[in-house]
Design a protein around this motif. Structure first.
Motif, mmCIF file in Angstrom:
data_model
loop_
_atom_site.group_PDB
_atom_site.id
_atom_site.type_symbol
_atom_site.label_atom_id
_atom_site.label_comp_id
_atom_site.label_asym_id
_atom_site.label_seq_id
_atom_site.Cartn_x
_atom_site.Cartn_y
_atom_site.Cartn_z
ATOM 1 N N MET A 1 0.832 -1.205 0.000
ATOM 2 C CA MET A 1 0.000 0.000 0.000
ATOM 3 C C MET A 1 0.863 1.249 0.000
ATOM 4 S SD MET A 1 -3.146 -0.776 -0.213
ATOM 5 C CE MET A 1 -3.835 0.795 0.234
ATOM 6 N N GLN A 2 2.008 1.188 0.726
ATOM 7 C CA GLN A 2 2.898 2.343 0.769
ATOM 8 C C GLN A 2 3.479 2.619 -0.613
ATOM 9 O OE1 GLN A 2 6.876 2.232 2.807
ATOM 10 N NE2 GLN A 2 5.842 3.587 4.275
ATOM 11 N N GLU A 3 3.875 1.554 -1.304
ATOM 12 C CA GLU A 3 4.388 1.740 -2.663
ATOM 13 C C GLU A 3 3.313 2.317 -3.565
ATOM 14 O OE1 GLU A 3 5.746 -2.090 -3.745
ATOM 15 O OE2 GLU A 3 7.554 -2.030 -2.484
ATOM 16 N N LEU A 4 2.076 1.790 -3.389
ATOM 17 C CA LEU A 4 0.962 2.314 -4.191
ATOM 18 C C LEU A 4 0.689 3.777 -3.856
ATOM 19 C CD1 LEU A 4 -1.287 1.827 -6.236
ATOM 20 C CD2 LEU A 4 -2.733 1.002 -4.354
ATOM 21 N N ARG A 5 0.698 4.061 -2.523
ATOM 22 C CA ARG A 5 0.475 5.450 -2.123
ATOM 23 C C ARG A 5 1.598 6.355 -2.620
ATOM 24 N NH1 ARG A 5 -1.487 3.152 2.793
ATOM 25 N NH2 ARG A 5 0.597 3.329 3.709
ATOM 26 N N ALA A 6 2.828 5.822 -2.607
ATOM 27 C CA ALA A 6 3.942 6.619 -3.110
ATOM 28 C C ALA A 6 3.745 6.952 -4.583
ATOM 29 C CB ALA A 6 5.262 5.876 -2.907
ATOM 30 N N GLU A 7 3.303 5.923 -5.343
ATOM 31 C CA GLU A 7 3.022 6.186 -6.760
ATOM 32 C C GLU A 7 1.901 7.202 -6.910
ATOM 33 O OE1 GLU A 7 2.185 2.484 -8.574
ATOM 34 O OE2 GLU A 7 4.205 1.663 -8.316
ATOM 35 N N GLN A 8 0.838 6.985 -6.079
ATOM 36 C CA GLN A 8 -0.279 7.924 -6.150
ATOM 37 C C GLN A 8 0.143 9.327 -5.701
ATOM 38 O OE1 GLN A 8 -3.232 6.041 -3.733
ATOM 39 N NE2 GLN A 8 -3.994 4.733 -5.392
ATOM 40 N N ASP A 9 0.950 9.376 -4.619
ATOM 41 C CA ASP A 9 1.416 10.684 -4.150
ATOM 42 C C ASP A 9 2.275 11.364 -5.200
ATOM 43 O OD1 ASP A 9 0.094 10.273 -1.798
ATOM 44 O OD2 ASP A 9 1.859 9.656 -0.657
ATOM 45 N N GLN A 10 3.134 10.557 -5.865
ATOM 46 C CA GLN A 10 3.945 11.137 -6.923
ATOM 47 C C GLN A 10 3.083 11.660 -8.050
ATOM 48 O OE1 GLN A 10 7.109 11.699 -6.842
ATOM 49 N NE2 GLN A 10 7.282 12.509 -8.918
ATOM 50 N N HIS A 11 2.049 10.840 -8.375
ATOM 51 C CA HIS A 11 1.117 11.270 -9.417
ATOM 52 C C HIS A 11 0.372 12.532 -8.990
ATOM 53 C CE1 HIS A 11 -1.594 10.935 -12.807
ATOM 54 N NE2 HIS A 11 -2.631 10.982 -11.985
ATOM 55 N N LYS A 12 -0.045 12.548 -7.697
ATOM 56 C CA LYS A 12 -0.749 13.737 -7.199
ATOM 57 C C LYS A 12 0.174 14.952 -7.200
ATOM 58 C CE LYS A 12 -4.091 11.342 -4.241
ATOM 59 N NZ LYS A 12 -4.528 11.103 -2.839
ATOM 60 N N LEU A 13 1.455 14.727 -6.809
ATOM 61 C CA LEU A 13 2.395 15.837 -6.830
ATOM 62 C C LEU A 13 2.575 16.377 -8.242
ATOM 63 C CD1 LEU A 13 5.161 14.618 -4.340
ATOM 64 C CD2 LEU A 13 3.524 16.474 -3.994
ATOM 65 N N GLN A 14 2.685 15.423 -9.194
ATOM 66 C CA GLN A 14 2.808 15.853 -10.581
ATOM 67 C C GLN A 14 1.568 16.605 -11.028
ATOM 68 O OE1 GLN A 14 3.641 12.237 -12.698
ATOM 69 N NE2 GLN A 14 5.777 12.165 -12.059
#
Length: 783
Positions: free
Chosen positions: A222-235
């Protein structure tokens, strides 16, 4: 760590307290039981010993053997338990006693036993006295104390051992729990790289560790998924931030309570910076109102804001923000900077209603002002500069423009703040005056203008002599409809110019008949066109000046009404232009002329038919009319010629030139009609992309008696030939005029010298057969 140790100490302390609470009562009970047992033994011992001693001393007492009794009492010192003893006779007299030296302190365990001394050797036993023995409890207390101390040591040892056992057991139990807690804390802080210990255990700890390890792995996923999502959200946020800052619009995002969520830099520039979470009242932000001063309502409006000394014109759009359940959770405010558009619009509105040369209001502004007059008294003055064309032709356009600007400045200075000075176009001006005394004032202003221009005017380095011809009309004196004042004032001006220049004429009722006739002609012309009975062309020959051979025909519009009366082109053509019927008239003439040109070409006629085109049509209309007529009739472009006047080019040179070039690209010839009159000069020939020049009749009339006129005609012919243009002289009526025109080099002539214009039927009857025969003869001759 402290909380873990505290919990552990609390757990151990609790266990020890439970152990103490269990063992101490048992210890106390055991000690008390032992004391009771020892006390009971002491009581039994003391009772037994006293009873035995009482039996022993009964015989010596019977025998009155006092020494023996004394010895016996002293022998009691051998018994540690006996503290003291006393033997009394029946009378209570002490016979013997014993007291331990030194005396021991009394204890709670001391026992005093008293027995009667009975002599039983006789038939009737006799009580001889009393034996009282005090037994000391000190040995018993010491024994109990020693027992308690011994058992206390055992209890402490047992307690210590048990505590250590509990501690060891709890350590065995809590250590893996501590590791699990530590792992849970790491998972809670997001540290998911360390492996979970005790996963391999088969007990409950192992099961918990296995479950926790699964949780760690799931959380890491979930953390990896959230990291991807957070990166996507940051972008996405970065893109959104870039988009918000790159947009030309100011953006305000408000929540459901109109509190600020975000704003971009452009919004800060427009409205100033707001703190996030602070409520914003859009009505206060946009309180300046719309352009017309009305309050801002709705979600789309324009407003003005002032910020840092600058005024912005903004278009505001406020849209609600809805969540997935259809609830409004806020709104977004978009502010578009339309300052430049507003400025351009104001500039365009100004230019649309003002003359570019003089800066005065134009005809459109005058018409708008007349629309707003209503029933108020007004007077309208029309003015025309006399001899302006001569000044413009001889002095040049720059001088003419300077003169017009001078007139505009003079009118601005002359009129009052409520008056409207207007340039109608060319050298025509107007003045609109309001008020109950408008007639008196308009006459005064007219006289003032005439007087001002009755003397030479200094323009640059030149002294120019001109004058003003003026005509005026008043409402409601002359008409109740202020919009009709334009026609009435124009009629009055026409009267002034016809009766002598440099004067002012009021509108008279007698001039109204001309307005009425124009209206009758307008309606009759419209009806005729709708019925297909409108103006028809007649054709005038254009012949070779030397041989007399027919080179072409000019189509001249003629109109005979149903009652048989004819209306001259000079009367119905201007009315058609004013009323918008000129397009229909031109289409009718074009179609009939193209039909005839097509048939003439099939008969072997090599020339063209010329059709006059109104300057009004040179807005893109003439090209489409020509193309439509050619397509409808099958006529080829080389069989048609369009005649234009200088006004076509002078009214809008760029558009007119484009139209002329478009006609020539189609293959249609273009002729410049009435050359030499109006504004024209020889230098204009190189500017006009035409194929033919038609010299005006004013030169033809003078050619036979004026050497200057012949020189001008020769110059026109020479310059036209150099530019590749042919020359036709129009209006030739005599053979003498033909001769002089031929001598001056004119190639083609047109006029009554070759006959009057004829109808299409007459042309077909007279010439079509002849053209066919001529074409046949030429063919046979060539063979």
């Amino acid at each position: 760590m402290l909380s873990r140790l505290s919990f552990r100490l609390q757990l151990i302390t609790g266990c020890v307290l439970v152990l103490i609470a269990t063992v101490v009562p048992l210890f106390i009970y055991d000690v008390m039981s032992e004391g009771r047992k020892q006390r009971h033994e002491l009581a039994r011992f003391s009772a037994h010993e006293t009873e035995s001693l009482a039996r022993i001393v009964s015989i010596p007492m019977w025998d009155f053997n006092d020494p023996f009794l004394t010895d016996m009492m002293q022998s009691l010192s051998e018994y540690e338990e006996i503290e003291s003893a006393e033997l009394t006779d029946a009378a209570g007299e002490v016979l013997a006693s014993y007291t331990r030296q030194p005396m021991r302190a009394q204890t709670a365990y001391d026992v005093v036993v008293e027995r009667d001394v009975i002599y039983t050797e006789i038939q009737n036993p006799e009580v001889l006295g009393t034996l009282r023995i005090a037994f000391s409890g000190a040995p018993l207390a010491k024994q109990i104390k020693d027992t308690a101390l011994a058992r206390s040591g055992l209890f402490v040892a047992l307690l210590l051992f048990t505590s250590l056992a509990i501690y060891w057991a709890l350590e065995k139990l809590l250590s893996p729990i501590d590791r699990l807690v530590e792992s849970i804390q790491k998972i809670g802080t997001g540290c998911l790289d360390d492996d979970i210990r005790d996963v391999g255990r088969a007990d409950e700890i192992g099961k918990v560790a296995q479950a926790l390890d699964q949780l760690r792995q799931s959380e890491r996923a979930m953390q990896e998924l959230r990291a991807e999502q957070d990166q996507h959200k940051l972008q996405e946020r970065h893109r959104l931030a870039l988009a918000l800052e790159s947009t030309e619009d100011g953006v305000l995002v408000l929540d459901e309570n109109d509190a600020l969520v975000l704003q971009n830099d452009r919004a800060v520039r427009f409205f100033g910076a707001f703190d996030k979470g602070v409520g914003i009242d859009p009505a206060l932000i946009f309180s300046s109102g719309s352009d017309d001063g009305s309050p801002n309502t709705g979600s789309d409006f324009t407003t003005k804001v002032e910020r840092s000394g600058r005024t912005y014109d903004l278009r505001i759009r406020m849209d609600p923000i809805w969540d997935e359940d259809g609830r409004q959770i806020g709104r977004v405010v978009l502010a578009s900077d339309i300052t430049e558009q507003v400025r351009q619009k104001r500039r365009a509105d100004y230019l649309a209603k003002h003359d570019a040369l003089t800066g005065l209001p134009n005809r459109r502004a005058l018409e708008a002002a007349l629309e707003d007059v209503g029933s108020k008294p007004v007077a309208l003055l029309f003015g025309d500069l006399d001899r302006f064309k001569t000044i413009n032709d001889t002095m040049g356009h720059a001088t003419g423009d300077a003169l017009l600007r001078h007139v505009g400045d003079r009118m601005r200075k002359l009129v009052g703040p409520d008056d409207l000075p207007v340039r109608l176009g060319g050298d025509e001006f107007a003045l609109l005056v309001h008020g109950s005394d408008c007639r008196t004032r308009i006459e005064f202003l007219g006289d003032t203008l005439i007087e001002a221009f009755s003397v030479p005017i200094q323009v640059d380095d030149l002294l120019l002599q001109t004058s003003f011809s003026l005509g005026f009309a008043c409402a409601p004196d002359d008409t109740e409809n202020a919009k009709d004042l334009i026609q009435l004032a124009d009629l009055a001006l026409y009267q002034a110019k016809n009766t002598g220049r440099g004067r002012i004429c009021p509108f008279e009722k007698s001039l109204q008949t001309d307005v009425a006739r124009r209206q009758v002609i307008r309606e009759a012309l419209s009806d005729a066109l709708n019925a297909g009975q409108g103006p028809n062309p007649v054709y005038q020959k254009q012949t070779d000046a030397v041989t007399g051979e027919i080179r072409g025909f000019e189509a001249l519009a003629r109109w005979r009404q149903k009652d048989g009366t004819s209306v001259s082109p000079g009367e119905f053509i201007p009315i058609a232009e004013e009323s918008g019927l000129i397009e229909s008239v031109t289409r009718r003439i074009l179609v009939e002329s193209c039909n005839l040109a097509h048939d003439l070409a099939h008969s072997g006629f090599p020339g063209r038919i010329s059709v006059n085109a109104s300057p009004i049509l040179f807005d893109g209309t003439i090209t489409s009319l020509v193309a439509e007529s050619l397509d409808k009739t099958g006529c080829t472009p080389d069989q048609l010629e369009i005649e234009i006047t200088e006004q076509v080019v002078l009214s809008n040179r760029i558009v007119a030139t484009q139209e002329i070039e478009a006609l020539r690209r189609m293959g249609v010839s273009v002729a410049l009609d009435d050359f030499g009159m109006g504004y024209s000069s020889l230098s204009y020939l190189q500017r006009f992309p035409v194929d033919k020049v038609k010299i005006d009749r004013a030169f033809v009339v003078e050619i036979a008696r004026s050497e200057e006129t012949r020189a001008i005609v020769r110059a026109i012919v020479d310059l036209s030939g150099a530019l590749g243009m042919s020359v036709t002289a129009e209006g030739a009526e005599t053979e003498d005029e033909r001769r002089w025109l031929t001598e001056c080099g004119v190639e083609t002539i047109q006029g009554y010298v070759d006959g009057t214009p004829i109808s299409e039927a007459e042309l077909r009857k007279e010439f079509v057969t002849g053209f066919e025969l001529l074409a046949t003869a030429k063919t046979q001759g060539a063979a």
